[in-house]
Design a protein around this motif. Structure first.
Motif, PDB file in Angstrom:
ATOM      1  N   TYR A   7     -14.527   4.711   1.973  1.00 54.04           N
ATOM      2  CA  TYR A   7     -14.009   3.964   3.126  1.00 54.04           C
ATOM      3  C   TYR A   7     -12.540   3.604   2.881  1.00 54.04           C
ATOM      4  CZ  TYR A   7     -19.061   3.358   3.436  1.00 54.04           C
ATOM      5  OH  TYR A   7     -20.416   3.582   3.454  1.00 54.04           O
ATOM      6  N   PRO A   8     -11.648   4.584   2.906  1.00 55.25           N
ATOM      7  CA  PRO A   8     -10.239   4.303   2.580  1.00 55.25           C
ATOM      8  C   PRO A   8      -9.561   3.357   3.571  1.00 55.25           C
ATOM      9  CG  PRO A   8     -10.502   6.527   3.453  1.00 55.25           C
ATOM     10  CD  PRO A   8     -11.875   5.997   3.215  1.00 55.25           C
ATOM     11  N   TRP A   9     -10.069   3.280   4.807  1.00 56.83           N
ATOM     12  CA  TRP A   9      -9.436   2.414   5.803  1.00 56.83           C
ATOM     13  C   TRP A   9      -9.535   0.936   5.423  1.00 56.83           C
ATOM     14  CZ3 TRP A   9     -12.952  -0.950   7.935  1.00 56.83           C
ATOM     15  CH2 TRP A   9     -14.300  -0.597   7.835  1.00 56.83           C
ATOM     16  N   LEU A  10     -10.464   0.587   4.525  1.00 55.99           N
ATOM     17  CA  LEU A  10     -10.581  -0.813   4.096  1.00 55.99           C
ATOM     18  C   LEU A  10      -9.405  -1.262   3.232  1.00 55.99           C
ATOM     19  CD1 LEU A  10     -14.400  -1.125   3.268  1.00 55.99           C
ATOM     20  CD2 LEU A  10     -13.158  -2.224   5.125  1.00 55.99           C
ATOM     21  N   LEU A  11      -8.604  -0.316   2.747  1.00 50.56           N
ATOM     22  CA  LEU A  11      -7.451  -0.678   1.922  1.00 50.56           C
ATOM     23  C   LEU A  11      -6.428  -1.497   2.706  1.00 50.56           C
ATOM     24  CD1 LEU A  11      -6.828   2.618  -0.091  1.00 50.56           C
ATOM     25  CD2 LEU A  11      -7.978   0.543  -0.869  1.00 50.56           C
ATOM     26  N   ILE A  12      -6.503  -1.447   4.034  1.00 54.71           N
ATOM     27  CA  ILE A  12      -5.563  -2.229   4.844  1.00 54.71           C
ATOM     28  C   ILE A  12      -5.762  -3.729   4.645  1.00 54.71           C
ATOM     29  CG2 ILE A  12      -6.997  -2.443   6.923  1.00 54.71           C
ATOM     30  CD1 ILE A  12      -4.483  -1.846   8.560  1.00 54.71           C
ATOM     31  N   LEU A  13      -6.936  -4.122   4.140  1.00 52.07           N
ATOM     32  CA  LEU A  13      -7.201  -5.539   3.881  1.00 52.07           C
ATOM     33  C   LEU A  13      -6.359  -6.094   2.742  1.00 52.07           C
ATOM     34  CD1 LEU A  13     -11.103  -5.621   4.210  1.00 52.07           C
ATOM     35  CD2 LEU A  13      -9.413  -6.392   5.875  1.00 52.07           C
ATOM     36  N   VAL A  14      -5.683  -5.210   2.009  1.00 51.85           N
ATOM     37  CA  VAL A  14      -4.842  -5.671   0.900  1.00 51.85           C
ATOM     38  C   VAL A  14      -3.758  -6.626   1.400  1.00 51.85           C
ATOM     39  CG1 VAL A  14      -3.133  -4.904  -0.797  1.00 51.85           C
ATOM     40  CG2 VAL A  14      -5.296  -3.684  -0.567  1.00 51.85           C
ATOM     41  N   ILE A  15      -3.261  -6.409   2.624  1.00 52.96           N
ATOM     42  CA  ILE A  15      -2.167  -7.247   3.154  1.00 52.96           C
ATOM     43  C   ILE A  15      -2.676  -8.523   3.800  1.00 52.96           C
ATOM     44  CG2 ILE A  15      -0.737  -5.221   3.525  1.00 52.96           C
ATOM     45  CD1 ILE A  15      -1.419  -5.411   6.496  1.00 52.96           C
ATOM     46  N   LEU A  16      -3.983  -8.745   3.821  1.00 50.08           N
ATOM     47  CA  LEU A  16      -4.535  -9.945   4.454  1.00 50.08           C
ATOM     48  C   LEU A  16      -3.985 -11.243   3.857  1.00 50.08           C
ATOM     49  CD1 LEU A  16      -6.464 -11.079   6.569  1.00 50.08           C
ATOM     50  CD2 LEU A  16      -8.304 -10.930   4.861  1.00 50.08           C
TER      51      LEU A  16
END
Length: 358
Positions: A7-16
């Protein structure tokens, strides 16, 4: 071998955390204070602007680094990193092929040539069917023998060796002296009921006419057609043969037509071989191959170090806080002892300096 994320799209949570620090208010922690009844008059007298006594606790650098690293590892774990191994291929049967063989007494006639030797019809058929089966890898083969009645000799199987062994062991009249073509087709319909494949083929081999069936062969073929079964008929004998040994090619042709199959004549061994080759061309062996990659989950190897790191950092901070509190209590005791021992200003100054140091 390579590493991939499920699920590579979950990496966007890094900027949360950046959004949280930017848009959410800071957490204010209350601090110790002195209550003054004349606070308002004091403010007016001094001209100062009062502020909140709450404080924003500043994290230590190691604390911030540990939090950021833990957050990064947590997001990577949620993205499910996996180690891809070598592809594994799995074969899947594509077609079910049932072979129905006539074992009536007439199959004993020695009028076929095989390797420059005159052999019976059944012997020639066995030899050629063994070669035929070796070309059907990927298919499931079944075997029905019929004479006065029809019997399921081998249910559908991918074990070609077993199928060939039972084929070579069958003999004439083991199913009775008559010929029950319609019953053989009916039995094949029942055998196909448990088949999960869409491609279903019946190869019907006989050297005579139907003499003892309870079910009309053509009607049975119509029922087979509704179940998606194609029937290829193979008449062993010459179309010019007369008498009791005459092959009913007319009925065999009707059976093939109503079931979307084909009808063949095999008057000698070479003809049988050519017919089986044509069957292979018309309905070639079907073999569906699926592949998948072996995957090893990597998140357990990230969660373990993350928990250890988190535990070590917070244990160290708790220990440092404990030592600091003990040190403060020690200096507070010294301060009170000095105050109690003397009231002169010099000793008080020493006590104040000790308190400031604490």
């Amino acid at each position: 071998m390579s590493i991939s994320l499920e699920y590579p799209w979950l990496l966007i949570l890094v900027i949360l955390p950046l959004f949280i620090f930017r848009f959410s208010p800071a957490y204010l922690q209350p601090s110790a204070s002195i209550y003054l009844p004349f606070f308002a008059r004091l403010i007016r007298a001094t001209g100062q602007t009062p502020t909140s006594g709450n404080q924003v606790q500043q994290r230590k650098r190691v604390q911030m680094l540990a939090l950021l690293l833990s957050w990064l590892l947590l997001i990577v774990c949620l993205a499910r990193p996996v180690l891809l191994g070598e592809p594994i291929f799995v074969g899947k049967t594509g077609r079910d092929l049932m072979v129905a063989v006539d074992l009536s007494q007439s199959m004993e006639q020695k009028d076929y040539q095989l390797d420059d030797e005159t052999v019976s019809r059944l012997t020639a058929l066995k030899s050629l069917l063994v070669s035929f089966s070796e070309q059907r890898k990927g298919d499931r083969l079944g075997l029905i023998v019929f004479g006065s009645g029809a019997y399921l000799q081998v249910p559908f199987t991918e074990d070609l060796t077993l199928w060939q062994t039972l084929l070579t062991q069958m003999d004439t009249q083991m199913a009775g002296p008559a010929t029950a073509i319609g019953d053989a087709i009916g039995l094949s319909i029942r055998a196909f009921e448990n088949s999960s494949t869409e491609q279903r083929v019946l190869l019907l081999v006989t050297d005579g006419s139907d003499t003892s069936s309870r079910l009309d062969p053509v009607d049975a073929a119509r029922v087979a057609a509704t179940d998606g079964i194609q029937i290829y008929t193979l008449g062993m004998g010459s179309i010019n043969t007369l008498g009791d040994d005459k092959v009913d090619f007319n009925t065999l042709n009707k059976i093939a037509v109503v079931s979307n199959g084909k009808s063949f004549e095999a008057s000698d061994s070479n003809a049988i071989a050519k017919v089986l080759a044509q069957v292979n061309d018309i309905a070639p062996a079907s073999y569906q191959q699926q592949s998948y990659l072996a995957k090893t989950e990597l998140y357990p190897y990230l969660v373990g170090p993350m928990i250890i790191l988190y535990t070590l950092v917070w244990s160290g901070l708790a220990l440092a806080s404990f030592v600091a509190r003990r040190k403060a209590i020690k200096y507070e005791s010294v301060y009170q002892g000095v105050i109690n021992a003397s009231d002169n200003s010099e000793n008080k100054q020493v006590a104040d300096s000790l308190k400031e140091e604490a």
